[in-house]
Design a protein around this motif. Structure first.
Motif, PDB file in Angstrom:
ATOM      1  N   ARG A 106     -42.714  -0.698  38.513  1.00 33.30           N
ATOM      2  CA  ARG A 106     -43.830  -0.468  37.788  1.00 33.30           C
ATOM      3  C   ARG A 106     -45.800  -0.002  39.467  1.00 33.30           C
ATOM      4  O   ARG A 106     -44.827  -0.732  40.262  1.00 33.30           O
ATOM      5  N   LEU A 130     -44.046   4.059  35.546  1.00 30.89           N
ATOM      6  CA  LEU A 130     -42.721   2.876  35.498  1.00 30.89           C
ATOM      7  C   LEU A 130     -41.626   3.709  35.706  1.00 30.89           C
ATOM      8  O   LEU A 130     -41.591   4.951  35.140  1.00 30.89           O
ATOM      9  N   HIS A 131     -40.461   3.122  36.839  1.00 28.64           N
ATOM     10  CA  HIS A 131     -39.521   3.438  37.190  1.00 28.64           C
ATOM     11  C   HIS A 131     -39.573   5.281  37.219  1.00 28.64           C
ATOM     12  O   HIS A 131     -38.471   6.170  36.697  1.00 28.64           O
ATOM     13  N   HIS A 200     -30.210   0.603  35.978  1.00 39.04           N
ATOM     14  CA  HIS A 200     -31.099  -0.931  34.495  1.00 39.04           C
ATOM     15  C   HIS A 200     -29.815  -0.376  33.905  1.00 39.04           C
ATOM     16  O   HIS A 200     -29.637  -0.378  32.573  1.00 39.04           O
ATOM     17  N   ASP A 272     -38.924 -11.033  32.250  1.00 39.68           N
ATOM     18  CA  ASP A 272     -39.203  -9.535  32.038  1.00 39.68           C
ATOM     19  C   ASP A 272     -40.281  -9.750  33.699  1.00 39.68           C
ATOM     20  O   ASP A 272     -41.284  -9.124  33.731  1.00 39.68           O
ATOM     21  N   GLN A 309     -35.256  -7.826  39.211  1.00 31.87           N
ATOM     22  CA  GLN A 309     -35.827  -8.069  38.057  1.00 31.87           C
ATOM     23  C   GLN A 309     -34.920  -9.019  36.590  1.00 31.87           C
ATOM     24  O   GLN A 309     -34.400  -8.100  36.280  1.00 31.87           O
ATOM     25  N   PHE A 315     -38.018  -5.315  24.480  1.00 32.99           N
ATOM     26  CA  PHE A 315     -38.584  -4.225  24.072  1.00 32.99           C
ATOM     27  C   PHE A 315     -37.261  -3.851  22.887  1.00 32.99           C
ATOM     28  O   PHE A 315     -37.226  -2.576  22.428  1.00 32.99           O
ATOM     29  N   GLU A 337     -32.045  -6.390  37.345  1.00 36.57           N
ATOM     30  CA  GLU A 337     -31.993  -5.015  38.343  1.00 36.57           C
ATOM     31  C   GLU A 337     -32.445  -5.443  39.788  1.00 36.57           C
ATOM     32  O   GLU A 337     -33.441  -6.278  39.963  1.00 36.57           O
TER      33      GLU A 337
HETATM   34  C1  GLA Z   1     -37.637  -2.873  32.814  1.00 38.50           C
HETATM   35  C2  GLA Z   1     -39.165  -3.168  33.340  1.00 38.50           C
HETATM   36  C3  GLA Z   1     -39.299  -3.484  31.266  1.00 38.50           C
HETATM   37  C4  GLA Z   1     -39.030  -2.887  30.445  1.00 38.50           C
HETATM   38  C5  GLA Z   1     -37.617  -1.844  30.154  1.00 38.50           C
HETATM   39  C6  GLA Z   1     -37.363  -1.153  29.615  1.00 38.50           C
HETATM   40  O1  GLA Z   1     -36.994  -3.580  32.891  1.00 38.50           O
HETATM   41  O2  GLA Z   1     -39.764  -4.242  33.759  1.00 38.50           O
HETATM   42  O3  GLA Z   1     -40.340  -3.693  31.261  1.00 38.50           O
HETATM   43  O4  GLA Z   1     -39.980  -1.341  30.607  1.00 38.50           O
HETATM   44  O5  GLA Z   1     -37.238  -1.957  31.600  1.00 38.50           O
HETATM   45  O6  GLA Z   1     -37.969  -1.075  28.662  1.00 38.50           O
END
Ligand code: GLA
Length: 379
Positions: A106, A130-131, A200, A272, A309, A315, A337
């Motif tokens: 992020r 994000l990403h 990922h 997370d 990470q 999710f 990650e």
């Molecule tokens: C990453 C983020 C999570 C989520 C995933 C994808 O790992 O840290 O919060 O967004 O990607 O779902």
């Protein structure tokens, strides 16, 4: 004479054995058609196999679409979540297997200052980016070429893409070496920019779609982590894991503390978070070790990156039907990650993610697979 002759024969035998071993370890690379995108671009899958492990990588997003490794009884299974068809990856991919970038993780409020200039990058996670934004490196087609023991993917990200400054030429090399899949990233830029690349993959060492990851045991070589706010942006603090559910310095069953009544777990809806690895930055060393007592499969993650990470698939909600029609339940896959810390461009105390022209971004992560035959160490 006999001795010399015997020695010669033995030597010959030895040489043949060595050659056979080398031949066995050689990576076979095959290429197949995966599908066509809406704009007509063809997408291929390259499969790398060496008789020990097999990895299939798509040119769309550099997605590791399958990773087959043996269990303790030598049964091969696919240990990453994903889809059978390209169209599913295009329409609904929570980053399964993909290369994420230009900035993995992020960036708060989609904004940062670099060399005195403020940049706005696309926001795709509430108020945050994000990403890599709306169309990150996971949603583009990479050029592929075969190299020794694997493939090299290249993507040219143009100046201003998703709001990021500078044209970036990014490379990701996937190679097999014995029981390991190695991913090596490099990048150059023509203007100062920020780069943070990772893979990922969602792992489930029991086999994709075969239950949750709560029985897996995890060890993370980190004494500190970066606590987050309610939008998963680091506060800037490097906090000790001591006495928290984030202490994985000794191998611990993931399900043991995932629902502990701790503020950081509530914020992440489970794990997370980014761990601050104990090793020296730049040095390829162990970041994590994941073990599935059921199958005996072990995944050791080594990296040159300063952070990891660990995302416990919070999710995933059972609405995704993945490969072979398997339903992906809550927490049925986990990501490890390897990366620089989230939101680094806004935290001068974090290791820098800036890439200047004339410099090269370089990052290595090795996924080493093995098996453990006993159940010792199980908690
Ligand atoms: C990453 C983020 C999570 C989520 C995933 C994808 O790992 O840290 O919060 O967004 O990607 O779902």
């Amino acid at each position: 004479m006999f001795l010399i002759e015997g020695g010669f024969k033995l030597g010959l035998l030895w040489a043949l054995l060595v050659m056979a071993t080398v031949a066995e370890a050689k990576t076979q690379i095959t290429k197949k058609f995966f599908g066509t995108l809406g704009d007509g671009t063809r997408v291929e899958i390259y499969t790398l196999s060496n008789g020990k492990i097999e990895a299939a990588i798509a040119t769309y997003g550099g997605i590791v679409v399958s990773l087959r490794v043996p269990d303790r009884n030598a049964n091969m299974d696919d240990v990453v979540l994903g889809y059978d068809s390209l169209s599913q990856y295009v329409s609904n991919n929570p980053y399964f297997g993909a290369i994420v970038g230009r900035y993995a993780n992020r960036i708060a409020h989609g904004s940062f200052v670099l060399e005195g200039k403020t940049y706005s990058v696309s926001k795709n996670d509430g108020d945050n980016s994000l990403h890599g934004g709306t169309r990150g490196f996971d949603k583009v087609v990479w050029k592929a070429k075969t190299i020794k023991d694997g493939i090299e993917l290249t993507y040219v990200s143009r100046d201003g893409e998703e709001g990021y400054p500078g044209t970036v030429i990014a490379n990701a090399r996937f190679t097999l070496n014995d029981n390991e899949l190695r991913v090596e990233y490099s990048a150059t830029a023509d203007k100062p920019t920020v780069v943070n690349l990772t893979n990922h993959s969602y792992f489930n060492l029991t086999g994709q779609g075969k239950g949750t990851i709560l029985q897996h045991q995890l060890k993370i070589s980190a004494s500190r982590f970066t606590p987050v706010d309610s939008t998963l942006i680091p506060t800037g603090e490097l906090r000790s894991v001591e006495g928290t559910a984030l202490d994985f310095r000794t191998s611990t069953r993931i399900g043991q503390r995932i629902d502990a009544n701790e503020d950081q777990l509530h914020k992440g809806k489970g794990y997370d978070h980014n761990w601050v690895l104990d090793k020296t930055q730049g040095q390829l060393a162990e970041a994590a070790e994941l073990y599935d007592p059921g199958t005996g499969r072990v995944l050791q993650v080594l990296t040159s990156e300063p952070g990891l990470q660990f995302y416990s698939g919070n999710f995933l909600d059972g609405t995704i039907v993945g490969k072979q029609g398997r339903v992906y339940a809550w927490r049925s896959g986990l990501c490890l990650e390897t990366q620089h810390f989230p939101d680094s461009p806004n935290h001068p105390n974090f290791p820098s993610t800036e890439l200047k022209p004339g410099k090269r971004y370089h990052s290595v992560t090795a996924l080493k697979f093995s098996v453990r035959s006993d159940l010792s160490g199980q908690r």
